[in-house]
Structure formats: structure tokens, C-alpha cells
Scaffold this motif. Structure first.
Motif, PDB file in Angstrom:
ATOM      1  N   LYS A   7       0.817  -1.217   0.000  1.00  0.00           N
ATOM      2  CA  LYS A   7       0.000   0.000   0.000  1.00  0.00           C
ATOM      3  C   LYS A   7       0.851   1.268   0.000  1.00  0.00           C
ATOM      4  N   THR A   8       2.170   1.116   0.008  1.00  0.00           N
ATOM      5  CA  THR A   8       3.039   2.293   0.022  1.00  0.00           C
ATOM      6  C   THR A   8       3.305   2.792  -1.400  1.00  0.00           C
ATOM      7  N   HIS A   9       3.672   4.052  -1.501  1.00  0.00           N
ATOM      8  CA  HIS A   9       4.046   4.678  -2.758  1.00  0.00           C
ATOM      9  C   HIS A   9       5.418   5.331  -2.566  1.00  0.00           C
ATOM     10  N   ILE A  10       6.094   5.582  -3.659  1.00  0.00           N
ATOM     11  CA  ILE A  10       7.423   6.178  -3.577  1.00  0.00           C
ATOM     12  C   ILE A  10       7.488   7.392  -4.499  1.00  0.00           C
ATOM     13  N   GLU A  11       8.178   8.432  -4.023  1.00  0.00           N
ATOM     14  CA  GLU A  11       8.438   9.610  -4.845  1.00  0.00           C
ATOM     15  C   GLU A  11       9.940   9.722  -5.027  1.00  0.00           C
ATOM     16  N   LEU A  12      10.387   9.573  -6.258  1.00  0.00           N
ATOM     17  CA  LEU A  12      11.809   9.658  -6.589  1.00  0.00           C
ATOM     18  C   LEU A  12      12.143  11.105  -6.927  1.00  0.00           C
ATOM     19  N   LYS A  13      13.114  11.666  -6.209  1.00  0.00           N
ATOM     20  CA  LYS A  13      13.504  13.071  -6.395  1.00  0.00           C
ATOM     21  C   LYS A  13      14.858  13.116  -7.082  1.00  0.00           C
ATOM     22  N   GLY A  14      14.858  13.646  -8.297  1.00  0.00           N
ATOM     23  CA  GLY A  14      16.094  13.742  -9.063  1.00  0.00           C
ATOM     24  C   GLY A  14      16.713  15.122  -8.950  1.00  0.00           C
ATOM     25  N   TYR A  15      18.059  15.142  -8.928  1.00  0.00           N
ATOM     26  CA  TYR A  15      18.806  16.401  -8.810  1.00  0.00           C
ATOM     27  C   TYR A  15      19.973  16.393  -9.785  1.00  0.00           C
ATOM     28  N   ALA A  16      20.491  17.581 -10.052  1.00  0.00           N
ATOM     29  CA  ALA A  16      21.673  17.751 -10.904  1.00  0.00           C
ATOM     30  C   ALA A  16      22.634  18.715 -10.207  1.00  0.00           C
ATOM     31  N   SER A  60       2.030   2.691 -11.146  1.00  0.00           N
ATOM     32  CA  SER A  60       1.181   3.703 -10.499  1.00  0.00           C
ATOM     33  C   SER A  60       1.638   4.030  -9.074  1.00  0.00           C
ATOM     34  N   ARG A  61       2.516   3.218  -8.513  1.00  0.00           N
ATOM     35  CA  ARG A  61       3.003   3.469  -7.148  1.00  0.00           C
ATOM     36  C   ARG A  61       4.253   4.344  -7.136  1.00  0.00           C
ATOM     37  N   ILE A  62       4.750   4.724  -8.304  1.00  0.00           N
ATOM     38  CA  ILE A  62       6.017   5.461  -8.393  1.00  0.00           C
ATOM     39  C   ILE A  62       5.780   6.829  -9.022  1.00  0.00           C
ATOM     40  N   LYS A  63       6.202   7.861  -8.316  1.00  0.00           N
ATOM     41  CA  LYS A  63       6.121   9.224  -8.840  1.00  0.00           C
ATOM     42  C   LYS A  63       7.549   9.753  -8.971  1.00  0.00           C
ATOM     43  N   THR A  64       7.792  10.543 -10.000  1.00  0.00           N
ATOM     44  CA  THR A  64       9.126  11.138 -10.181  1.00  0.00           C
ATOM     45  C   THR A  64       9.011  12.655 -10.231  1.00  0.00           C
ATOM     46  N   VAL A  65      10.019  13.302  -9.681  1.00  0.00           N
ATOM     47  CA  VAL A  65      10.089  14.765  -9.697  1.00  0.00           C
ATOM     48  C   VAL A  65      11.539  15.149  -9.992  1.00  0.00           C
ATOM     49  N   GLY A  66      11.723  16.090 -10.897  1.00  0.00           N
ATOM     50  CA  GLY A  66      13.059  16.601 -11.199  1.00  0.00           C
ATOM     51  C   GLY A  66      13.227  18.002 -10.646  1.00  0.00           C
ATOM     52  N   PHE A  67      14.220  18.166  -9.767  1.00  0.00           N
ATOM     53  CA  PHE A  67      14.456  19.468  -9.134  1.00  0.00           C
ATOM     54  C   PHE A  67      15.612  20.237  -9.769  1.00  0.00           C
ATOM     55  N   GLY A  68      16.277  19.638 -10.730  1.00  0.00           N
ATOM     56  CA  GLY A  68      17.393  20.329 -11.376  1.00  0.00           C
ATOM     57  C   GLY A  68      18.527  20.573 -10.400  1.00  0.00           C
ATOM     58  N   ASP A  69      19.093  21.767 -10.495  1.00  0.00           N
ATOM     59  CA  ASP A  69      20.249  22.118  -9.644  1.00  0.00           C
ATOM     60  C   ASP A  69      19.853  23.028  -8.478  1.00  0.00           C
ATOM     61  N   ASP A  81      19.061  22.346  -5.384  1.00  0.00           N
ATOM     62  CA  ASP A  81      19.429  21.956  -4.016  1.00  0.00           C
ATOM     63  C   ASP A  81      20.770  21.231  -4.007  1.00  0.00           C
ATOM     64  N   PRO A  82      21.866  21.966  -4.276  1.00  0.00           N
ATOM     65  CA  PRO A  82      23.176  21.310  -4.293  1.00  0.00           C
ATOM     66  C   PRO A  82      23.589  20.863  -2.887  1.00  0.00           C
ATOM     67  N   VAL A  83      24.334  19.770  -2.832  1.00  0.00           N
ATOM     68  CA  VAL A  83      24.820  19.253  -1.552  1.00  0.00           C
ATOM     69  C   VAL A  83      26.035  20.068  -1.134  1.00  0.00           C
ATOM     70  N   LEU A 100      28.245  14.921  -5.335  1.00  0.00           N
ATOM     71  CA  LEU A 100      27.170  14.511  -4.429  1.00  0.00           C
ATOM     72  C   LEU A 100      25.803  15.055  -4.843  1.00  0.00           C
ATOM     73  N   SER A 101      25.788  16.110  -5.646  1.00  0.00           N
ATOM     74  CA  SER A 101      24.524  16.728  -6.067  1.00  0.00           C
ATOM     75  C   SER A 101      23.857  15.983  -7.217  1.00  0.00           C
ATOM     76  N   ARG A 102      24.609  15.184  -7.976  1.00  0.00           N
ATOM     77  CA  ARG A 102      24.056  14.415  -9.104  1.00  0.00           C
ATOM     78  C   ARG A 102      23.428  13.140  -8.556  1.00  0.00           C
TER      79      ARG A 102
END
Length: 196
Positions: free
Chosen positions: A104-113, A145-154, A156-158, A169-171
């Protein structure tokens, strides 16, 4: 006077009936069966399908204990790449198994550059990275349907000791999932075996 009292006593004893009336017959008006064998009769049982070894309350409902755990994905990418490095495939497989355990869980994948190059290009790159992880999870059997993706670009650099380390580390693609479920508390019996 002594004879009068004795006579009255004798008369009162013989005057009483020696037969005892029959007690009334009780009629059972309620269902006293216990179909799920939890110790609570059907008439009072609010939870009629209790597991056989569950600890129940006065209403026949099992006692639950909530348990939860979390899992994370943290994948680093090469510069200007959305190819998943082989060293991170186990992390993705672990997440697939976790999502299978908690359906019943869902995941949101957050991508960064890293903050190198054009900002619009970095947003698209971060989305491609998150999509690559999404596809790997789907390949492992996770429902799309349980996976959402979001791209934040650059955006939020580490923070790191130097620019090169910060860019490395930011990629990344990150996600955190918490799975929880209620487990029935089981009663102890002489046949119970301790779980390690």
C-alpha cells in the motif's frame, strides 16, 4: 406452658409441607456459540473472524501492534548522465523488495543535478535520472502507479568541502519510504516457540 410451646412447635413442623417447588426452567434466548473459538460468544463478538491464536479484548476483537520500518534510495550519477551505476543496483533491488512487502506504500523519486551548465537542461537531466530509477523499479516488479518522479534540477546542491565534491554529491536521485502494518498480538501457549 412448656407443653404448649412444644405442641405449637410440633404443630408448626407437621403443618409445613415437606415438598420443595421445582426451580423454574431457564430458556436460552441468546446465541452462546463461539464460531471463531476466541472465548467470546457470537452474541457479544464484534470481530467474528478473529485469528485463532490472537489475544482478544472483551468484545472479541484482536489486539494489534503497529510496526513500521523505512527504506531509502540514494543513487549518485556521473556528470551529464542518467545511466544507473552498477554499484547502486542492489539499493534499487532492496527498495523493490521493500515495496513488495508493503503493497500500500508509494514512492516519490527526487532527481537532482549539479549546478553546472544550463538550469533548464539540469531540470530535464534530473527528471531523466529519476525516470531511470523508476524504470529499474518497474523492471523489478513494482507497479508503475506506485512510483512518482520529480526533477528538481540544480536547485538543491549538496554542501561539501569543495566544489568538485559538491557537484559529485549533487548528481543524485533520493527517496525515502516508510512502510507500516498492524500485526495481531498472539497469545502464548505451551507450543509457542520464541522467534529470533
Amino acid at each position: 406452658m412448656k407443653y404448649v410451646v412444644t405442641g405449637l412447635l410440633a404443630l408448626s413442623l407437621f403443618g409445613c409441607s415437606l415438598s420443595v417447588p421445582q426451580p423454574p426452567v431457564a430458556k436460552q434466548t441468546k446465541n452462546l456459540f463461539d464460531n471463531d473459538s476466541d472465548g467470546v460468544i457470537n452474541q457479544r463478538d464484534h470481530c467474528p473472524k478473529t485469528p485463532i491464536d490472537a489475544v482478544v479484548d472483551n468484545n472479541g476483537c484482536p489486539t494489534y501492534v503497529d510496526s513500521s520500518e523505512e527504506n531509502k534510495i540514494h543513487v549518485l550519477f556521473a556528470n551529464d548522465s542518467s545511466v544507473i551505476p552498477e554499484s547502486y543496483m542492489q539499493n534499487i533491488s532492496d527498495m523493490s523488495a521493500f515495496l513488495s512487502k508493503y503493497p500500500k506504500t508509494h514512492i516519490e523519486l527526487k532527481g537532482y543535478a549539479s549546478p553546472v551548465g544550463n538550469a533548464a537542461y539540469n531540470v530535464a537531466l534530473s527528471e531523466r535520472r529519476a525516470s531511470a530509477i523508476r524504470q529499474a523499479l518497474i523492471n523489478d516488479g513494482v507497479t508503475p502507479s506506485r512510483i512518482k518522479t520529480v526533477g528538481f534540477g540544480d536547485t538543491d546542491p549538496v554542501k561539501a568541502l569543495d566544489v568538485e565534491e559538491s557537484n559529485t554529491l549533487s548528481r543524485r536521485v533520493v527517496a525515502q519510504v516508510i512502510g507500516s502494518q498492524g500485526n495481531v498480538v498472539k497469545e502464548w501457549t505451551v507450543y509457542t516457540v520464541r522467534e529470533n
